[in-house]
Motif scaffolding. Structure first.
Motif, PDB file in Angstrom:
ATOM      1  N   ASN A  69       9.816 -32.867  65.463  1.00 22.52           N
ATOM      2  CA  ASN A  69      10.921 -33.083  64.843  1.00 22.52           C
ATOM      3  C   ASN A  69      11.828 -31.700  64.537  1.00 22.52           C
ATOM      4  N   ILE A  70      12.081 -31.365  65.756  1.00 19.84           N
ATOM      5  CA  ILE A  70      12.695 -29.926  65.682  1.00 19.84           C
ATOM      6  C   ILE A  70      14.098 -30.010  66.820  1.00 19.84           C
ATOM      7  N   PRO A  71      15.177 -29.718  66.805  1.00 21.67           N
ATOM      8  CA  PRO A  71      16.303 -29.873  67.855  1.00 21.67           C
ATOM      9  C   PRO A  71      15.796 -28.998  68.792  1.00 21.67           C
ATOM     10  N   THR A  72      15.908 -29.295  70.060  1.00 25.44           N
ATOM     11  CA  THR A  72      15.836 -28.592  71.307  1.00 25.44           C
ATOM     12  C   THR A  72      16.284 -27.159  71.345  1.00 25.44           C
ATOM     13  N   GLY A  73      17.658 -27.133  70.884  1.00 23.87           N
ATOM     14  CA  GLY A  73      18.535 -25.831  70.702  1.00 23.87           C
ATOM     15  C   GLY A  73      17.737 -25.053  69.810  1.00 23.87           C
ATOM     16  N   THR A  74      17.249 -25.553  68.450  1.00 19.61           N
ATOM     17  CA  THR A  74      16.554 -24.662  67.631  1.00 19.61           C
ATOM     18  C   THR A  74      15.322 -24.008  68.391  1.00 19.61           C
ATOM     19  N   LEU A  75      14.513 -24.937  68.907  1.00 20.57           N
ATOM     20  CA  LEU A  75      13.383 -24.450  69.540  1.00 20.57           C
ATOM     21  C   LEU A  75      13.633 -23.409  70.535  1.00 20.57           C
ATOM     22  N   ILE A  76      14.644 -23.607  71.329  1.00 16.28           N
ATOM     23  CA  ILE A  76      14.987 -22.442  72.571  1.00 16.28           C
ATOM     24  C   ILE A  76      15.238 -21.147  71.664  1.00 16.28           C
ATOM     25  N   ALA A  77      15.975 -21.203  70.635  1.00 16.36           N
ATOM     26  CA  ALA A  77      16.350 -19.991  69.959  1.00 16.36           C
ATOM     27  C   ALA A  77      15.116 -19.372  69.297  1.00 16.36           C
ATOM     28  N   ILE A  78      14.383 -20.158  68.944  1.00 13.79           N
ATOM     29  CA  ILE A  78      12.927 -19.367  68.272  1.00 13.79           C
ATOM     30  C   ILE A  78      12.277 -18.764  69.457  1.00 13.79           C
ATOM     31  N   VAL A  79      12.066 -19.465  70.712  1.00 12.64           N
ATOM     32  CA  VAL A  79      11.335 -19.022  71.731  1.00 12.64           C
ATOM     33  C   VAL A  79      12.106 -17.589  72.249  1.00 12.64           C
ATOM     34  N   SER A  80      13.199 -17.839  72.347  1.00  8.54           N
ATOM     35  CA  SER A  80      14.138 -16.742  72.533  1.00  8.54           C
ATOM     36  C   SER A  80      13.877 -15.347  71.854  1.00  8.54           C
ATOM     37  N   ALA A  81      13.602 -15.642  70.379  1.00  7.71           N
ATOM     38  CA  ALA A  81      13.451 -14.591  69.382  1.00  7.71           C
ATOM     39  C   ALA A  81      11.912 -14.035  69.891  1.00  7.71           C
ATOM     40  N   LEU A  82      11.005 -14.960  70.042  1.00  9.20           N
ATOM     41  CA  LEU A  82       9.673 -14.613  70.046  1.00  9.20           C
ATOM     42  C   LEU A  82       9.777 -13.711  71.648  1.00  9.20           C
ATOM     43  N   LEU A  83      10.400 -14.148  72.667  1.00  6.05           N
ATOM     44  CA  LEU A  83      10.475 -13.483  73.940  1.00  6.05           C
ATOM     45  C   LEU A  83      10.792 -11.930  73.595  1.00  6.05           C
ATOM     46  N   TYR A  84      11.985 -11.740  72.679  1.00  7.07           N
ATOM     47  CA  TYR A  84      12.260 -10.451  72.368  1.00  7.07           C
ATOM     48  C   TYR A  84      11.182  -9.764  71.712  1.00  7.07           C
ATOM     49  N   PHE A  85      10.523 -10.190  70.785  1.00  4.28           N
ATOM     50  CA  PHE A  85       9.456  -9.797  70.041  1.00  4.28           C
ATOM     51  C   PHE A  85       8.313  -9.166  71.091  1.00  4.28           C
ATOM     52  N   LEU A  86       8.123  -9.764  72.208  1.00  2.00           N
ATOM     53  CA  LEU A  86       7.187  -9.482  73.145  1.00  2.00           C
ATOM     54  C   LEU A  86       7.847  -8.427  74.151  1.00  2.00           C
ATOM     55  N   SER A  87       9.034  -8.297  74.284  1.00  2.00           N
ATOM     56  CA  SER A  87       9.755  -7.609  75.137  1.00  2.00           C
ATOM     57  C   SER A  87       9.251  -6.036  74.979  1.00  2.00           C
ATOM     58  N   PRO A  88       8.772  -5.190  76.195  1.00  2.00           N
ATOM     59  CA  PRO A  88       8.260  -3.868  75.880  1.00  2.00           C
ATOM     60  C   PRO A  88       9.434  -2.882  75.053  1.00  2.00           C
ATOM     61  N   PHE A  89      10.583  -3.215  75.330  1.00  2.00           N
ATOM     62  CA  PHE A  89      11.702  -2.391  74.432  1.00  2.00           C
ATOM     63  C   PHE A  89      11.877  -2.649  73.173  1.00  2.00           C
ATOM     64  N   ASP A  90      11.360  -3.726  72.524  1.00  2.98           N
ATOM     65  CA  ASP A  90      11.478  -4.038  70.990  1.00  2.98           C
ATOM     66  C   ASP A  90      11.082  -2.942  70.111  1.00  2.98           C
ATOM     67  N   LEU A  91      10.191  -2.114  70.525  1.00  2.90           N
ATOM     68  CA  LEU A  91       9.997  -0.958  69.553  1.00  2.90           C
ATOM     69  C   LEU A  91      10.732   0.127  69.672  1.00  2.90           C
ATOM     70  N   ILE A  92      11.792   0.284  70.728  1.00  2.00           N
ATOM     71  CA  ILE A  92      12.517   1.454  70.739  1.00  2.00           C
ATOM     72  C   ILE A  92      13.741   1.523  69.826  1.00  2.00           C
TER      73      ILE A  92
END
Length: 92
Positions: A69-92
């Motif tokens: 029960n989650i809109p696809t756009g919301t899920l994609i936005a969450i996954v996008s944020a989590l991808l940013y968290f995984l990015s090796p550049f996130d700690l810069i």
């Protein structure tokens, strides 16, 4: 203006990658495994990072078919944020 265009391009690229991951259950599970490993290495300090495990749990529940029960756009936005968290550049 070029800086704004570049930022929009980066956001669109991240959104597109997140959309591909959301549409592929194997990629989604792989992302969750990578997030679990990174969360073990990064201390969760303050309000900014304390929501990461909640977001991971929500995506995991979706991937396991326990929560849909989650809109696809919301899920994609969450996954996008989590991808940013995984990015090796996130700690810069």
């Amino acid at each position: 203006m070029a800086e704004v265009d570049e930022a929009v391009e980066v956001l669109e690229s991240g959104y597109a990658e997140a959309e591909e991951i959301v549409n592929n259950p194997d990629d989604l599970k792989k992302l969750l495994q990578q997030l679990e490993e990174k969360l073990k290495m990064v201390p969760l300090v303050g309000d900014q990072l304390s929501n990461i495990p909640v977001l991971v749990s929500m995506v995991r529940s979706y991937a396991n078919g326990e929560y849909s029960n989650i809109p696809t756009g919301t899920l994609i936005a969450i996954v996008s944020a989590l991808l940013y968290f995984l990015s090796p550049f996130d700690l810069i």
